[in-house]
Design an enzyme around this catalytic site. Structure first.
Site, PDB file in Angstrom:
ATOM      1  N   GLU A 142      43.753  17.664 104.577  1.00 10.99           N
ATOM      2  CA  GLU A 142      43.402  16.240 103.816  1.00 10.99           C
ATOM      3  C   GLU A 142      43.195  15.076 104.450  1.00 10.99           C
ATOM      4  O   GLU A 142      41.871  14.535 104.095  1.00 10.99           O
ATOM      5  CB  GLU A 142      44.746  15.924 102.899  1.00 10.99           C
ATOM      6  CG  GLU A 142      45.152  16.626 101.989  1.00 10.99           C
ATOM      7  CD  GLU A 142      45.855  17.779 102.306  1.00 10.99           C
ATOM      8  OE1 GLU A 142      46.403  18.042 103.440  1.00 10.99           O
ATOM      9  OE2 GLU A 142      46.627  18.439 101.330  1.00 10.99           O
ATOM     10  N   GLY A 186      46.743  21.870  99.113  1.00 10.06           N
ATOM     11  CA  GLY A 186      47.607  21.964  98.049  1.00 10.06           C
ATOM     12  C   GLY A 186      47.838  23.410  97.729  1.00 10.06           C
ATOM     13  O   GLY A 186      48.924  23.899  97.171  1.00 10.06           O
ATOM     14  N   GLU A 209      51.128  23.519 100.291  1.00 11.20           N
ATOM     15  CA  GLU A 209      52.042  22.841  99.477  1.00 11.20           C
ATOM     16  C   GLU A 209      52.736  23.851  98.189  1.00 11.20           C
ATOM     17  O   GLU A 209      53.760  23.700  98.139  1.00 11.20           O
ATOM     18  CB  GLU A 209      51.328  21.517  98.934  1.00 11.20           C
ATOM     19  CG  GLU A 209      50.975  20.709 100.049  1.00 11.20           C
ATOM     20  CD  GLU A 209      50.260  19.416  99.448  1.00 11.20           C
ATOM     21  OE1 GLU A 209      49.167  19.654  98.788  1.00 11.20           O
ATOM     22  OE2 GLU A 209      50.762  18.165 100.035  1.00 11.20           O
ATOM     23  N   ALA A 233      43.519  21.324  96.463  1.00  9.44           N
ATOM     24  CA  ALA A 233      43.387  20.671  95.377  1.00  9.44           C
ATOM     25  C   ALA A 233      41.990  20.686  95.194  1.00  9.44           C
ATOM     26  O   ALA A 233      41.232  20.677  96.102  1.00  9.44           O
ATOM     27  CB  ALA A 233      44.038  19.100  95.244  1.00  9.44           C
TER      28      ALA A 233
HETATM   29  N1  COA Z   1      37.936  22.072  95.826  1.00  7.79           N
HETATM   30  C1  COA Z   1      37.081  22.572  95.322  1.00  7.79           C
HETATM   31  N2  COA Z   1      36.049  23.409  95.574  1.00  7.79           N
HETATM   32  C2  COA Z   1      36.442  24.358  96.443  1.00  7.79           C
HETATM   33  C3  COA Z   1      37.631  24.067  97.296  1.00  7.79           C
HETATM   34  C4  COA Z   1      38.375  23.304  97.098  1.00  7.79           C
HETATM   35  N3  COA Z   1      39.537  22.666  97.541  1.00  7.79           N
HETATM   36  N4  COA Z   1      37.683  25.168  98.065  1.00  7.79           N
HETATM   37  C5  COA Z   1      36.563  25.639  98.172  1.00  7.79           C
HETATM   38  N5  COA Z   1      35.742  25.539  96.832  1.00  7.79           N
HETATM   39  C6  COA Z   1      34.605  26.187  96.454  1.00  7.79           C
HETATM   40  C7  COA Z   1      33.348  25.930  97.437  1.00  7.79           C
HETATM   41  O1  COA Z   1      32.955  24.314  97.174  1.00  7.79           O
HETATM   42  C8  COA Z   1      32.619  26.795  96.949  1.00  7.79           C
HETATM   43  O2  COA Z   1      31.833  26.363  95.692  1.00  7.79           O
HETATM   44  P1  COA Z   1      30.276  26.769  95.760  1.00  7.79           P
HETATM   45  O3  COA Z   1      30.354  28.537  95.655  1.00  7.79           O
HETATM   46  O4  COA Z   1      30.095  26.332  94.116  1.00  7.79           O
HETATM   47  O5  COA Z   1      29.643  26.219  96.550  1.00  7.79           O
HETATM   48  C9  COA Z   1      33.466  27.827  96.671  1.00  7.79           C
HETATM   49  O6  COA Z   1      34.691  27.380  96.488  1.00  7.79           O
HETATM   50  C10 COA Z   1      33.505  28.975  98.074  1.00  7.79           C
HETATM   51  O7  COA Z   1      33.843  28.049  99.144  1.00  7.79           O
HETATM   52  P2  COA Z   1      33.035  28.267 100.405  1.00  7.79           P
HETATM   53  O8  COA Z   1      33.335  26.936 101.117  1.00  7.79           O
HETATM   54  O9  COA Z   1      31.588  28.772 100.373  1.00  7.79           O
HETATM   55  O10 COA Z   1      33.925  29.503 101.132  1.00  7.79           O
HETATM   56  P3  COA Z   1      33.845  29.871 102.723  1.00  7.79           P
HETATM   57  O11 COA Z   1      34.620  31.053 102.743  1.00  7.79           O
HETATM   58  O12 COA Z   1      32.681  29.323 103.456  1.00  7.79           O
HETATM   59  O13 COA Z   1      35.039  28.646 103.241  1.00  7.79           O
HETATM   60  C11 COA Z   1      37.066  27.420 103.094  1.00  7.79           C
HETATM   61  C12 COA Z   1      36.415  28.760 102.695  1.00  7.79           C
HETATM   62  C13 COA Z   1      38.477  27.672 102.510  1.00  7.79           C
HETATM   63  C14 COA Z   1      37.086  27.314 104.727  1.00  7.79           C
HETATM   64  C15 COA Z   1      36.425  26.162 102.602  1.00  7.79           C
HETATM   65  O14 COA Z   1      36.074  26.556 101.149  1.00  7.79           O
HETATM   66  C16 COA Z   1      37.049  24.898 102.628  1.00  7.79           C
HETATM   67  O15 COA Z   1      37.236  24.282 103.619  1.00  7.79           O
HETATM   68  N6  COA Z   1      37.616  24.517 101.410  1.00  7.79           N
HETATM   69  C17 COA Z   1      38.502  23.220 101.355  1.00  7.79           C
HETATM   70  C18 COA Z   1      39.634  23.217 102.116  1.00  7.79           C
HETATM   71  C19 COA Z   1      40.177  22.071 101.986  1.00  7.79           C
HETATM   72  O16 COA Z   1      39.888  20.890 102.475  1.00  7.79           O
HETATM   73  N7  COA Z   1      41.432  21.867 101.028  1.00  7.79           N
HETATM   74  C20 COA Z   1      42.217  20.780 100.823  1.00  7.79           C
HETATM   75  C21 COA Z   1      41.793  20.007  99.712  1.00  7.79           C
HETATM   76  S1  COA Z   1      43.059  18.567  99.344  1.00  7.79           S
END
Ligand code: COA
Length: 259
Positions: free
Chosen positions: A133, A110, A113, A65
């Protein structure tokens, strides 16, 4: 309807739905949830569609999400956001046609999910799964606390949710979270072949099987057996049942008409 963050391609009775907002790794914001809601109503009513494949553009299926959108929410806004996601995912789960998740990359929060509300999950070797989460100070909010234990068992679900561990596709397969793992370049072909294989079967029988499983898994065994009996019986009122059995006896392939 036009969609800003989804792309939809319909081919040979299969609708391929791609979540298309790769700059935020397809994070689910209110816009995407609203578009999925509208699209799945459209797909339910589209007689030309017999199966749906859900996938993501870029390196993520869905990375969760949208954390940016959630960061400013208060308790009632958080509850409303969770309810919206849960309602849309339930609509996907209850679609009267098979829905296959083709998990191309990150399926976190999400995203995991969303994959779990699909009927069948095919994963690329690059896919990663998790419910991170609790590391953000929240519980899974789009029904992950309910579908994960139903798929992998209570103990493993609790471990994954409490630790926020991210697992690779091989481990997801080992614990029963995904049906199959394939090389990345084979992902869509595998999902399409599966959709086409199902499409050759009697559509009403597939639909009734889905309903029997979905409803039966929610209640006690005796009630579940009655649900199956009713849906089994209804099949005998279809032309496809006559054709399927006639074709068997005539030693030929059945031709089903969804009637
Ligand atoms: N919500 C909002 N933005 C998100 C996102 C999320 N769940 N997941 C990734 N993004 C955005 C990042 O903020 C980044 O934006 P930016 O370029 O403006 O900084 C962009 O997507 C790319 O993500 P980034 O983190 O730079 O990629 P990465 O390859 O280094 O890492 C992940 C990938 C998936 C490991 C990492 O993005 C992450 O941990 N995301 C969140 C996962 C999470 O906790 N999901 C559960 C949410 S309830």
């Amino acid at each position: 309807m036009e969609y800003s963050k989804l792309s939809v391609k319909k081919e040979n009775g299969t609708a391929i739905v791609k979540i298309n907002n790769p700059q935020s790794l397809n994070a689910l914001d209110s816009t995407i949830l609203g578009e999925l809601d509208a699209l799945f109503t459209e797909l339910e009513n589209d007689c030309s569609v017999s199966a749906v494949i859900l996938t993501g553009e870029g390196k993520a299926f869905v990375a969760g999400a949208d954390i940016t959108e959630m960061s400013g929410m208060n308790a009632s806004q958080g509850k409303a956001f969770g309810e919206k996601g849960a309602r849309v995912f339930r609509k996907i789960e209850l679609l009267s046609k098979p829905v296959i998740a083709a998990v191309n990359g990150y399926a976190l929060g999400g995203g995991c999910e969303l994959a779990m509300c699909c009927d069948i999950r095919i994963a690329s070797e690059k896919a990663k799964f998790g419910q991170p989460e609790v590391g953000l100070g929240i519980t899974p909010g789009f029904s992950g606390t309910q579908r994960l234990p139903r798929l992998v068992g209570i103990g493993k679900a609790k471990e994954l949710i409490y630790t926020a561990d991210v697992i690779d596709a091989g481990e997801a397969y080992r614990i029963g979270l995904v049906n199959k793992v394939v090389e990345p370049q084979e992902l869509m072909n595998t999902a399409i072949a599966l959709a086409e294989k199902i499409a050759k079967k009697a559509p009403i029988a597939v639909k009734n099987s889905k309903e029997a499983i979905n409803r039966g898994m929610q209640c006690g065994m005796d009630e579940a057996i009655n649900i199956e009996a009713s849906l089994f019986g209804l099949c005998f009122a279809t032309e496809d049942q006559k054709e399927g059995m006639k074709a068997f006896m005539e030693k030929r392939e059945a031709k089903f008409n969804n009637r």
